[in-house]
Design a protein around this motif. Structure first.
Motif, PDB file in Angstrom:
ATOM      1  N   ILE A   2       5.527  46.639  44.810  1.00  0.00           N
ATOM      2  CA  ILE A   2       6.551  47.590  44.404  1.00  0.00           C
ATOM      3  C   ILE A   2       7.543  47.761  45.544  1.00  0.00           C
ATOM      4  N   ASP A   3       8.817  47.648  45.233  1.00  0.00           N
ATOM      5  CA  ASP A   3       9.865  47.844  46.224  1.00  0.00           C
ATOM      6  C   ASP A   3      10.156  49.347  46.314  1.00  0.00           C
ATOM      7  N   PRO A   4       9.787  50.004  47.410  1.00  0.00           N
ATOM      8  CA  PRO A   4       9.972  51.458  47.513  1.00  0.00           C
ATOM      9  C   PRO A   4      11.439  51.881  47.544  1.00  0.00           C
ATOM     10  N   LYS A   5      12.354  50.943  47.797  1.00  0.00           N
ATOM     11  CA  LYS A   5      13.782  51.289  47.815  1.00  0.00           C
ATOM     12  C   LYS A   5      14.370  51.319  46.408  1.00  0.00           C
ATOM     13  N   THR A   6      13.917  50.420  45.541  1.00  0.00           N
ATOM     14  CA  THR A   6      14.521  50.343  44.214  1.00  0.00           C
ATOM     15  C   THR A   6      13.652  50.966  43.111  1.00  0.00           C
ATOM     16  N   ALA A   7      12.357  51.128  43.342  1.00  0.00           N
ATOM     17  CA  ALA A   7      11.478  51.694  42.312  1.00  0.00           C
ATOM     18  C   ALA A   7      11.939  53.081  41.851  1.00  0.00           C
ATOM     19  N   PRO A   8      12.354  53.973  42.758  1.00  0.00           N
ATOM     20  CA  PRO A   8      12.830  55.282  42.295  1.00  0.00           C
ATOM     21  C   PRO A   8      14.041  55.179  41.366  1.00  0.00           C
ATOM     22  N   ALA A  13      16.325  55.291  35.875  1.00  0.00           N
ATOM     23  CA  ALA A  13      17.001  54.609  34.767  1.00  0.00           C
ATOM     24  C   ALA A  13      16.151  54.671  33.493  1.00  0.00           C
ATOM     25  N   LEU A  14      14.868  54.431  33.631  1.00  0.00           N
ATOM     26  CA  LEU A  14      13.966  54.465  32.482  1.00  0.00           C
ATOM     27  C   LEU A  14      13.888  55.875  31.899  1.00  0.00           C
ATOM     28  N   ARG A  15      13.771  56.855  32.754  1.00  0.00           N
ATOM     29  CA  ARG A  15      13.649  58.245  32.328  1.00  0.00           C
ATOM     30  C   ARG A  15      14.917  58.729  31.616  1.00  0.00           C
ATOM     31  N   GLY A 122       5.385  58.382  36.477  1.00  0.00           N
ATOM     32  CA  GLY A 122       5.734  59.739  36.891  1.00  0.00           C
ATOM     33  C   GLY A 122       7.235  59.955  36.858  1.00  0.00           C
ATOM     34  N   ASP A 123       7.656  61.084  37.364  1.00  0.00           N
ATOM     35  CA  ASP A 123       9.057  61.478  37.244  1.00  0.00           C
ATOM     36  C   ASP A 123       9.973  60.868  38.298  1.00  0.00           C
ATOM     37  N   GLY A 124       9.436  60.383  39.374  1.00  0.00           N
ATOM     38  CA  GLY A 124      10.279  59.826  40.429  1.00  0.00           C
ATOM     39  C   GLY A 124      10.907  60.925  41.272  1.00  0.00           C
ATOM     40  N   PRO A 125      11.562  60.545  42.359  1.00  0.00           N
ATOM     41  CA  PRO A 125      12.088  61.546  43.288  1.00  0.00           C
ATOM     42  C   PRO A 125      13.355  62.257  42.809  1.00  0.00           C
ATOM     43  N   PRO A 130       9.888  67.973  40.045  1.00  0.00           N
ATOM     44  CA  PRO A 130       8.898  66.910  40.294  1.00  0.00           C
ATOM     45  C   PRO A 130       7.468  67.402  40.095  1.00  0.00           C
ATOM     46  N   THR A 131       6.654  66.511  39.565  1.00  0.00           N
ATOM     47  CA  THR A 131       5.240  66.818  39.358  1.00  0.00           C
ATOM     48  C   THR A 131       4.545  66.842  40.697  1.00  0.00           C
ATOM     49  N   LYS A 132       3.723  67.850  40.903  1.00  0.00           N
ATOM     50  CA  LYS A 132       2.952  67.910  42.145  1.00  0.00           C
ATOM     51  C   LYS A 132       1.875  66.851  42.104  1.00  0.00           C
ATOM     52  N   ARG A 133       1.705  66.176  43.193  1.00  0.00           N
ATOM     53  CA  ARG A 133       0.689  65.107  43.275  1.00  0.00           C
ATOM     54  C   ARG A 133      -0.656  65.689  43.637  1.00  0.00           C
TER      55      ARG A 133
END
Length: 136
Positions: A2-8, A13-15, A122-125, A130-133
């Motif tokens: 997973i690319d942490p720069k683009t995953a959020p 976009a999906l959300r 999940g909801d992303g940053p 945001p959902t608590k982890r």
């Protein structure tokens, strides 16, 4: 990996995209088909008319929640059975292809899978709430 720069951005976009589509579907039921017409359609396929009202309200409220990033995991997970129900009751007799008369069942099934994936992501940053982890 997973690319942490683009995953959020992918989660955002999906959300937002799925939220906007649900919102539009709910508003079409409200303003074009009307609540009475939506209830009548649900009754015509053997479902309670009240389920049409609930579906319309859930599409509008759930769509807004996804766009804003509120309770994303819960809302996405709740959309899965709604979409699978649409596949079976609303589109099941139309066959597989979405371009068939009455729309095919693969479109709501695909959206159910997308919602299951979003529930897992999940909801992303970029979420309003945001959902608590949970930590181990």
């Amino acid at each position: 990996m997973i690319d942490p720069k683009t995953a959020p951005l992918g989660i955002l976009a999906l959300r937002v995209t799925t939220g906007a589509l649900f919102l539009v579907h709910g508003l079409i039921k409200l303003f074009v088909f009307t609540p009475a017409g939506t209830a009548g359609f649900f009754e015509s396929i053997g479902l309670p008319g009240a389920l049409g009202w609930l579906t319309m309200l859930f599409e509008i409220g759930g769509g807004l929640a996804l766009i804003l990033g509120i309770k994303v995991r819960l809302v996405s997970l709740a959309f899965v059975p709604v979409l699978l129900g649409a596949a079976v009751f609303g589109h099941g007799s139309a066959g597989f292809n979405w371009s068939n008369a009455g729309g095919g069942w693969e479109y709501p099934v695909m959206w159910a899978i997308v919602q299951a994936a979003l529930a897992a992501l999940g909801d992303g940053p970029y979420a309003l709430a945001p959902t608590k982890r949970l930590t181990a």
